[in-house]
Design a protein around this motif. Structure first.
Motif, PDB file in Angstrom:
ATOM      1  N   ALA A 143       0.831  -1.052  -0.163  1.00 34.23           N
ATOM      2  CA  ALA A 143       0.085   0.078   0.069  1.00 34.23           C
ATOM      3  C   ALA A 143       0.863   1.209   0.132  1.00 34.23           C
ATOM      4  O   ALA A 143       0.740   2.315   0.753  1.00 34.23           O
ATOM      5  CB  ALA A 143      -0.936  -0.102   1.153  1.00 34.23           C
ATOM      6  N   GLU A 144       1.888   1.127  -0.641  1.00 34.06           N
ATOM      7  CA  GLU A 144       2.875   2.307  -1.037  1.00 34.06           C
ATOM      8  C   GLU A 144       3.677   2.465   0.140  1.00 34.06           C
ATOM      9  O   GLU A 144       4.213   3.890   0.336  1.00 34.06           O
ATOM     10  CB  GLU A 144       2.074   3.748  -1.612  1.00 34.06           C
ATOM     11  CG  GLU A 144       1.395   3.228  -2.771  1.00 34.06           C
ATOM     12  CD  GLU A 144       0.695   4.668  -3.365  1.00 34.06           C
ATOM     13  OE1 GLU A 144       0.851   5.582  -2.536  1.00 34.06           O
ATOM     14  OE2 GLU A 144       0.304   4.499  -4.609  1.00 34.06           O
ATOM     15  N   LEU A 145       3.538   1.746   1.211  1.00 36.18           N
ATOM     16  CA  LEU A 145       4.521   2.127   2.546  1.00 36.18           C
ATOM     17  C   LEU A 145       5.251   0.998   2.751  1.00 36.18           C
ATOM     18  O   LEU A 145       5.125  -0.304   2.682  1.00 36.18           O
ATOM     19  CB  LEU A 145       3.560   2.100   3.736  1.00 36.18           C
ATOM     20  CG  LEU A 145       2.553   3.400   3.723  1.00 36.18           C
ATOM     21  CD1 LEU A 145       1.466   3.273   5.056  1.00 36.18           C
ATOM     22  CD2 LEU A 145       3.641   4.575   4.138  1.00 36.18           C
ATOM     23  N   PRO A 146       6.825   1.129   3.089  1.00 36.98           N
ATOM     24  CA  PRO A 146       7.641   0.003   3.396  1.00 36.98           C
ATOM     25  C   PRO A 146       7.417  -0.423   4.423  1.00 36.98           C
ATOM     26  O   PRO A 146       7.291  -0.120   5.709  1.00 36.98           O
ATOM     27  CB  PRO A 146       8.933   0.814   3.422  1.00 36.98           C
ATOM     28  CG  PRO A 146       8.486   2.228   3.958  1.00 36.98           C
ATOM     29  CD  PRO A 146       6.940   2.643   3.447  1.00 36.98           C
ATOM     30  N   PHE A 147       7.376  -1.896   4.599  1.00 35.32           N
ATOM     31  CA  PHE A 147       7.515  -2.570   5.937  1.00 35.32           C
ATOM     32  C   PHE A 147       8.501  -3.718   5.804  1.00 35.32           C
ATOM     33  O   PHE A 147       9.101  -4.195   4.753  1.00 35.32           O
ATOM     34  CB  PHE A 147       6.131  -3.652   5.871  1.00 35.32           C
ATOM     35  CG  PHE A 147       4.755  -2.965   6.001  1.00 35.32           C
ATOM     36  CD1 PHE A 147       4.355  -2.920   7.574  1.00 35.32           C
ATOM     37  CD2 PHE A 147       4.034  -2.589   5.061  1.00 35.32           C
ATOM     38  CE1 PHE A 147       3.192  -2.236   7.460  1.00 35.32           C
ATOM     39  CE2 PHE A 147       3.019  -1.794   5.236  1.00 35.32           C
ATOM     40  CZ  PHE A 147       2.386  -1.752   6.416  1.00 35.32           C
ATOM     41  N   ASP A 148       9.142  -3.702   6.804  1.00 42.67           N
ATOM     42  CA  ASP A 148      10.467  -4.424   7.280  1.00 42.67           C
ATOM     43  C   ASP A 148      10.054  -5.991   7.062  1.00 42.67           C
ATOM     44  O   ASP A 148       8.990  -6.622   7.680  1.00 42.67           O
ATOM     45  CB  ASP A 148      11.071  -4.458   8.423  1.00 42.67           C
ATOM     46  CG  ASP A 148      11.702  -3.008   8.553  1.00 42.67           C
ATOM     47  OD1 ASP A 148      12.449  -2.390   7.727  1.00 42.67           O
ATOM     48  OD2 ASP A 148      11.570  -2.236   9.753  1.00 42.67           O
ATOM     49  N   ASN A 149      10.622  -6.640   6.068  1.00 38.18           N
ATOM     50  CA  ASN A 149      10.481  -8.038   5.981  1.00 38.18           C
ATOM     51  C   ASN A 149      10.704  -8.760   7.270  1.00 38.18           C
ATOM     52  O   ASN A 149      10.100  -9.810   7.455  1.00 38.18           O
ATOM     53  CB  ASN A 149      11.402  -8.489   4.774  1.00 38.18           C
ATOM     54  CG  ASN A 149      10.825  -8.139   3.438  1.00 38.18           C
ATOM     55  OD1 ASN A 149       9.714  -7.739   3.358  1.00 38.18           O
ATOM     56  ND2 ASN A 149      11.945  -7.966   2.527  1.00 38.18           N
ATOM     57  N   TYR A 150      11.576  -8.369   8.115  1.00 36.55           N
ATOM     58  CA  TYR A 150      12.054  -8.961   9.334  1.00 36.55           C
ATOM     59  C   TYR A 150      10.782  -9.305  10.043  1.00 36.55           C
ATOM     60  O   TYR A 150      10.378 -10.070  10.619  1.00 36.55           O
ATOM     61  CB  TYR A 150      13.032  -8.319  10.155  1.00 36.55           C
ATOM     62  CG  TYR A 150      13.472  -9.270  11.291  1.00 36.55           C
ATOM     63  CD1 TYR A 150      14.582 -10.093  11.295  1.00 36.55           C
ATOM     64  CD2 TYR A 150      13.083  -8.918  12.588  1.00 36.55           C
ATOM     65  CE1 TYR A 150      15.083 -10.744  12.296  1.00 36.55           C
ATOM     66  CE2 TYR A 150      13.534  -9.636  13.668  1.00 36.55           C
ATOM     67  CZ  TYR A 150      14.493 -10.511  13.541  1.00 36.55           C
ATOM     68  OH  TYR A 150      14.638 -11.371  14.656  1.00 36.55           O
ATOM     69  N   ASN A 151       9.860  -8.242  10.335  1.00 39.78           N
ATOM     70  CA  ASN A 151       8.844  -8.038  11.257  1.00 39.78           C
ATOM     71  C   ASN A 151       7.741  -8.751  10.473  1.00 39.78           C
ATOM     72  O   ASN A 151       7.086  -9.465  11.136  1.00 39.78           O
ATOM     73  CB  ASN A 151       8.387  -6.538  11.246  1.00 39.78           C
ATOM     74  CG  ASN A 151       9.155  -5.627  12.055  1.00 39.78           C
ATOM     75  OD1 ASN A 151       9.773  -6.140  13.008  1.00 39.78           O
ATOM     76  ND2 ASN A 151       9.129  -4.406  11.822  1.00 39.78           N
ATOM     77  N   LEU A 152       7.584  -8.969   9.332  1.00 42.22           N
ATOM     78  CA  LEU A 152       6.718  -9.847   8.512  1.00 42.22           C
ATOM     79  C   LEU A 152       7.079 -11.034   8.679  1.00 42.22           C
ATOM     80  O   LEU A 152       6.291 -11.914   8.726  1.00 42.22           O
ATOM     81  CB  LEU A 152       6.548  -9.412   7.093  1.00 42.22           C
ATOM     82  CG  LEU A 152       6.278  -8.098   6.601  1.00 42.22           C
ATOM     83  CD1 LEU A 152       6.113  -7.945   4.926  1.00 42.22           C
ATOM     84  CD2 LEU A 152       4.866  -7.894   7.246  1.00 42.22           C
ATOM     85  N   SER A 153       8.153 -11.509   8.888  1.00 39.17           N
ATOM     86  CA  SER A 153       8.601 -13.077   8.979  1.00 39.17           C
ATOM     87  C   SER A 153       8.201 -13.469  10.267  1.00 39.17           C
ATOM     88  O   SER A 153       7.968 -14.604  10.489  1.00 39.17           O
ATOM     89  CB  SER A 153      10.322 -13.004   8.830  1.00 39.17           C
ATOM     90  OG  SER A 153      11.021 -12.435  10.118  1.00 39.17           O
ATOM     91  N   MET A 154       7.990 -12.549  11.304  1.00 37.60           N
ATOM     92  CA  MET A 154       7.524 -13.066  12.510  1.00 37.60           C
ATOM     93  C   MET A 154       6.106 -13.526  12.508  1.00 37.60           C
ATOM     94  O   MET A 154       5.845 -14.623  13.351  1.00 37.60           O
ATOM     95  CB  MET A 154       7.536 -11.795  13.637  1.00 37.60           C
ATOM     96  CG  MET A 154       7.392 -12.032  15.030  1.00 37.60           C
ATOM     97  SD  MET A 154       7.506 -10.906  16.323  1.00 37.60           S
ATOM     98  CE  MET A 154       9.551 -10.520  15.916  1.00 37.60           C
ATOM     99  N   ILE A 155       5.550 -13.304  11.609  1.00 37.53           N
ATOM    100  CA  ILE A 155       4.070 -13.785  11.465  1.00 37.53           C
ATOM    101  C   ILE A 155       4.213 -15.310  10.979  1.00 37.53           C
ATOM    102  O   ILE A 155       3.704 -16.298  11.438  1.00 37.53           O
ATOM    103  CB  ILE A 155       3.269 -13.047  10.187  1.00 37.53           C
ATOM    104  CG1 ILE A 155       3.105 -11.579  10.693  1.00 37.53           C
ATOM    105  CG2 ILE A 155       2.060 -13.611  10.080  1.00 37.53           C
ATOM    106  CD1 ILE A 155       2.406 -10.671   9.664  1.00 37.53           C
ATOM    107  N   LEU A 156       5.136 -15.395  10.126  1.00 38.89           N
ATOM    108  CA  LEU A 156       5.330 -16.882   9.709  1.00 38.89           C
ATOM    109  C   LEU A 156       6.199 -17.689  10.801  1.00 38.89           C
ATOM    110  O   LEU A 156       5.615 -18.903  11.142  1.00 38.89           O
ATOM    111  CB  LEU A 156       6.598 -16.910   8.611  1.00 38.89           C
ATOM    112  CG  LEU A 156       6.091 -16.150   7.093  1.00 38.89           C
ATOM    113  CD1 LEU A 156       6.957 -16.124   6.197  1.00 38.89           C
ATOM    114  CD2 LEU A 156       4.766 -16.639   6.643  1.00 38.89           C
ATOM    115  N   LEU A 157       6.851 -17.074  11.569  1.00 40.28           N
ATOM    116  CA  LEU A 157       7.500 -17.857  12.768  1.00 40.28           C
ATOM    117  C   LEU A 157       6.404 -18.281  13.737  1.00 40.28           C
ATOM    118  O   LEU A 157       6.345 -19.336  14.151  1.00 40.28           O
ATOM    119  CB  LEU A 157       8.623 -16.881  13.337  1.00 40.28           C
ATOM    120  CG  LEU A 157       9.073 -17.857  14.582  1.00 40.28           C
ATOM    121  CD1 LEU A 157      10.011 -18.978  14.202  1.00 40.28           C
ATOM    122  CD2 LEU A 157      10.316 -16.642  15.212  1.00 40.28           C
ATOM    123  N   SER A 158       5.433 -17.411  14.052  1.00 42.83           N
ATOM    124  CA  SER A 158       4.293 -17.726  14.880  1.00 42.83           C
ATOM    125  C   SER A 158       3.460 -18.720  14.366  1.00 42.83           C
ATOM    126  O   SER A 158       3.157 -19.634  15.116  1.00 42.83           O
ATOM    127  CB  SER A 158       3.735 -16.270  15.236  1.00 42.83           C
ATOM    128  OG  SER A 158       4.197 -15.329  15.936  1.00 42.83           O
TER     129      SER A 158
END
Length: 300
Positions: A143-158
């Motif tokens: 949505a035209e905003l940058p998100f850190d892939n590291y934080n997104l990876s926490m979703i996968l880890l959980s």
């Protein structure tokens, strides 16, 4: 409210919910099996964050592959889970299982205060920042905003942790013995299940999950005094909402709190903390045992 803002709230909520789940699921596993509220869980999170940040700072200076940082996180959590799991369960809790639950809470709270002082003695009051793994994974534009892939990876880890726990409880021999102990401790012992070993292994697993939450969160935060206090309060809120001892409850509770907090941050920042405790208060009024509390066996 436009679609773009809704998407941002959802993503932020999922990231925060995954962080809460990583912390609270270890607490709810211990509570479900051993029927204790382990306040030292916050210290395990803090030790995981501090030790991992310290090692990552040293590791970054070696010039070795950045992917090794993720191995360090896992090994840090395993080490702390085993060491503190054995020390706390064998050195403190095993003497208190027959005592009133309020005494156990006070004992773990006292241990928590001691561990907080140990943290200060070892690492002092200066913050530790180890952001190399955060930068390693880069960013993704949503949505035209940058998100850190590291934080997104926490979703996968959980999600991975939830799947492993579900499989472990439902599809393994140890999980079935664990469920038997949860249902009836005395009957399980009379049937030959080593309840003492089950308790120790459960506490080690719960301690590992708490330390893993701290270790994985370390690159995304400033590791400083007080993080253990903050996280144990939030973990208790999630466990109360979802139901003590319920892994699905910890998952749903984390999602509810995470999305509600994200909505408050983006729409009315002053209500950030209020919404969490408001949800908890409503759940306690409507369903005091939590939304997904496991059924209690009735002995005849």
């Amino acid at each position: 409210m436009d679609t773009e803002l809704l998407l941002i709230i959802l993503i932020d909520g999922l990231v925060y919910a995954s962080y809460l789940f990583m912390v609270s699921v270890g607490l709810t596993v211990i509570c479900g099996v051993q029927k204790i509220l382990n306040v030292t869980h916050g210290s395990l999170y803090a030790f995981g964050a501090y030790l991992c940040a310290t090692i990552l700072i040293v590791y970054a200076e070696t010039g070795w592959p950045g992917a090794g940082a993720f191995v360090i996180m896992a090994l840090t959590a395993i080490f702390l889970g085993i060491v503190f799991g054995i020390i706390i369960e064998r050195g403190l809790l095993r003497f208190l299982y027959a005592e009133d639950e309020h005494i156990v809470v006070l004992a773990t709270f006292a241990a928590f205060l001691i561990l907080e002082d140990v943290l200060l003695l070892i690492w002092g009051t200066n913050p530790y920042i180890a952001a190399e793994p955060l930068a390693l994974l880069g960013q993704t534009d949503i949505a035209e905003l940058p998100f850190d892939n590291y934080n997104l990876s926490m979703i996968l880890l959980s999600a991975l942790v939830a799947a492993v726990l579900w499989y472990g409880l439902r599809r393994t021999t140890f999980g079935k013995m664990l469920l038997a102990v949860i249902f009836d401790r005395e009957l399980s012992q009379s049937m030959g299940i080593n309840v003492t070993r089950i308790f120790l292994l459960t506490f080690i697993v719960g301690s590992f999950l708490g330390a893993l939450g701290g270790a994985y969160q370390a690159p995304a935060i400033s590791v400083q005094p007080g993080i253990g206090v903050e996280v144990i309060v939030l973990a208790f809120a999630v466990v109360v909402i979802g139901g003590m001892g319920s892994i699905p409850g910890a998952l749903i509770g984390s999602l509810v709190v995470g999305v509600a907090r994200a909505a408050a941050v983006h729409l009315e920042p002053v209500l950030e903390l209020f919404v969490i405790y408001m949800i908890m208060a409503i759940v306690l009024i409507v369903r005091p045992q939590g939304l997904f509390a496991p059924a209690k066996p009735r002995k005849i």
